[in-house]
Motif scaffolding. Sequence first.
Motif, PDB file in Angstrom:
ATOM      1  N   PRO A 148      -9.015  28.218   4.432  1.00 34.48           N
ATOM      2  CA  PRO A 148     -10.402  27.769   4.550  1.00 34.48           C
ATOM      3  C   PRO A 148     -10.809  27.657   6.022  1.00 34.48           C
ATOM      4  O   PRO A 148     -10.073  27.104   6.835  1.00 34.48           O
ATOM      5  CB  PRO A 148     -10.421  26.404   3.876  1.00 34.48           C
ATOM      6  CG  PRO A 148      -9.051  26.132   3.385  1.00 34.48           C
ATOM      7  CD  PRO A 148      -8.165  27.235   3.807  1.00 34.48           C
ATOM      8  N   THR A 149     -11.966  28.188   6.336  1.00 35.60           N
ATOM      9  CA  THR A 149     -12.513  28.140   7.686  1.00 35.60           C
ATOM     10  C   THR A 149     -13.728  27.223   7.679  1.00 35.60           C
ATOM     11  O   THR A 149     -14.639  27.432   6.881  1.00 35.60           O
ATOM     12  CB  THR A 149     -12.954  29.557   8.130  1.00 35.60           C
ATOM     13  OG1 THR A 149     -11.856  30.436   7.996  1.00 35.60           O
ATOM     14  CG2 THR A 149     -13.442  29.545   9.550  1.00 35.60           C
ATOM     15  N   PRO A 150     -13.759  26.207   8.548  1.00 39.01           N
ATOM     16  CA  PRO A 150     -14.950  25.345   8.566  1.00 39.01           C
ATOM     17  C   PRO A 150     -16.148  26.079   9.154  1.00 39.01           C
ATOM     18  O   PRO A 150     -16.058  26.676  10.221  1.00 39.01           O
ATOM     19  CB  PRO A 150     -14.533  24.157   9.431  1.00 39.01           C
ATOM     20  CG  PRO A 150     -13.330  24.591  10.185  1.00 39.01           C
ATOM     21  CD  PRO A 150     -12.723  25.735   9.450  1.00 39.01           C
ATOM     22  N   LEU A 151     -17.261  26.058   8.439  1.00 36.14           N
ATOM     23  CA  LEU A 151     -18.492  26.677   8.919  1.00 36.14           C
ATOM     24  C   LEU A 151     -19.334  25.683   9.710  1.00 36.14           C
ATOM     25  O   LEU A 151     -19.865  26.002  10.757  1.00 36.14           O
ATOM     26  CB  LEU A 151     -19.304  27.216   7.746  1.00 36.14           C
ATOM     27  CG  LEU A 151     -18.687  28.357   6.970  1.00 36.14           C
ATOM     28  CD1 LEU A 151     -19.532  28.677   5.739  1.00 36.14           C
ATOM     29  CD2 LEU A 151     -18.548  29.574   7.852  1.00 36.14           C
ATOM     30  N   MET A 152     -19.478  24.482   9.157  1.00 35.85           N
ATOM     31  CA  MET A 152     -20.218  23.422   9.827  1.00 35.85           C
ATOM     32  C   MET A 152     -19.677  22.084   9.341  1.00 35.85           C
ATOM     33  O   MET A 152     -19.099  22.004   8.265  1.00 35.85           O
ATOM     34  CB  MET A 152     -21.717  23.547   9.577  1.00 35.85           C
ATOM     35  CG  MET A 152     -22.135  23.583   8.144  1.00 35.85           C
ATOM     36  SD  MET A 152     -23.884  23.955   8.052  1.00 35.85           S
ATOM     37  CE  MET A 152     -24.066  24.213   6.321  1.00 35.85           C
ATOM     38  N   THR A 153     -19.861  21.058  10.179  1.00 30.80           N
ATOM     39  CA  THR A 153     -19.336  19.743   9.851  1.00 30.80           C
ATOM     40  C   THR A 153     -20.403  18.683  10.062  1.00 30.80           C
ATOM     41  O   THR A 153     -21.431  18.939  10.692  1.00 30.80           O
ATOM     42  CB  THR A 153     -18.109  19.390  10.727  1.00 30.80           C
ATOM     43  OG1 THR A 153     -18.548  19.196  12.070  1.00 30.80           O
ATOM     44  CG2 THR A 153     -17.049  20.466  10.667  1.00 30.80           C
ATOM     45  N   THR A 154     -20.114  17.492   9.560  1.00 29.73           N
ATOM     46  CA  THR A 154     -21.057  16.381   9.722  1.00 29.73           C
ATOM     47  C   THR A 154     -21.069  15.850  11.150  1.00 29.73           C
ATOM     48  O   THR A 154     -21.952  15.071  11.501  1.00 29.73           O
ATOM     49  CB  THR A 154     -20.690  15.224   8.777  1.00 29.73           C
ATOM     50  OG1 THR A 154     -19.318  14.876   8.977  1.00 29.73           O
ATOM     51  CG2 THR A 154     -20.942  15.593   7.333  1.00 29.73           C
ATOM     52  N   HIS A 155     -20.122  16.267  11.977  1.00 28.31           N
ATOM     53  CA  HIS A 155     -20.045  15.758  13.340  1.00 28.31           C
ATOM     54  C   HIS A 155     -20.207  16.864  14.383  1.00 28.31           C
ATOM     55  O   HIS A 155     -19.752  16.718  15.515  1.00 28.31           O
ATOM     56  CB  HIS A 155     -18.718  15.024  13.553  1.00 28.31           C
ATOM     57  CG  HIS A 155     -18.651  13.727  12.809  1.00 28.31           C
ATOM     58  ND1 HIS A 155     -18.292  13.656  11.479  1.00 28.31           N
ATOM     59  CD2 HIS A 155     -18.912  12.468  13.194  1.00 28.31           C
ATOM     60  CE1 HIS A 155     -18.324  12.400  11.090  1.00 28.31           C
ATOM     61  NE2 HIS A 155     -18.704  11.659  12.103  1.00 28.31           N
ATOM     62  N   ASP A 156     -20.850  17.966  14.027  1.00 29.36           N
ATOM     63  CA  ASP A 156     -21.125  18.979  15.047  1.00 29.36           C
ATOM     64  C   ASP A 156     -22.507  18.739  15.655  1.00 29.36           C
ATOM     65  O   ASP A 156     -23.201  17.786  15.306  1.00 29.36           O
ATOM     66  CB  ASP A 156     -20.946  20.392  14.501  1.00 29.36           C
ATOM     67  CG  ASP A 156     -21.946  20.796  13.450  1.00 29.36           C
ATOM     68  OD1 ASP A 156     -22.908  20.056  13.212  1.00 29.36           O
ATOM     69  OD2 ASP A 156     -21.767  21.870  12.853  1.00 29.36           O
ATOM     70  N   ALA A 157     -22.902  19.578  16.568  1.00 30.42           N
ATOM     71  CA  ALA A 157     -24.130  19.349  17.338  1.00 30.42           C
ATOM     72  C   ALA A 157     -25.398  19.428  16.491  1.00 30.42           C
ATOM     73  O   ALA A 157     -26.444  18.937  16.908  1.00 30.42           O
ATOM     74  CB  ALA A 157     -24.223  20.359  18.486  1.00 30.42           C
TER      75      ALA A 157
END
Length: 183
Positions: free
Chosen positions: A149-158
């Motif tokens: 699994p590759t993270p696309l976006m997270t709750t703690h990105d910009a």
Amino acid sequence: MPLPFLTADRAFEAADDVALPFDDRDRWRRPYRPGPWRVGAAALLLLLASYVLFAAVIIALAGTPGAAAVVFGIALAVIAASLRLLRMGVWVSAQGLRQVGFFTTRTLPWAQVVAVRTVQQPVRWLGLPRTLQGQALTLVRGARSGGEPTPLMTTHDADFLGRPDAFDRAADTVEAWAAEAGH
């Protein structure tokens, strides 16, 4: 001059009953607005670029065109960096999913996407090495690509720091695009 990469399609917010309210599905679009951290960093870079451009004009008036050209080139590089910073993120279309980073862009056709799901896991805070517990929208590719699994976006990105509702809407939209593509 409108900058289409700064705004997400507002049709998603207007039509809550329709998962994918887009007329032109072949056009690449980011299903969310850039976050305040990303926009603020780009604004600071553009402010720096204005000072560097002003310095280039002063250097050019002082009579050294070679040095002015170098400083003008630096200003153009800072402007290009700020625009690239604004363009970063996850983009979707009928062709597939595109993850735009600062230096690289990866496009994956929907046929190679096994799953797109939201998971609870340690995530990086604003892309720095420090990790926190948060949510990530992950992409699982086919077995040929390793299946990790590759993270696309997270709750703690910009884009989503301090905006959990925006992350939920964006994750739901990307998952809906993947579901419509048959995954």
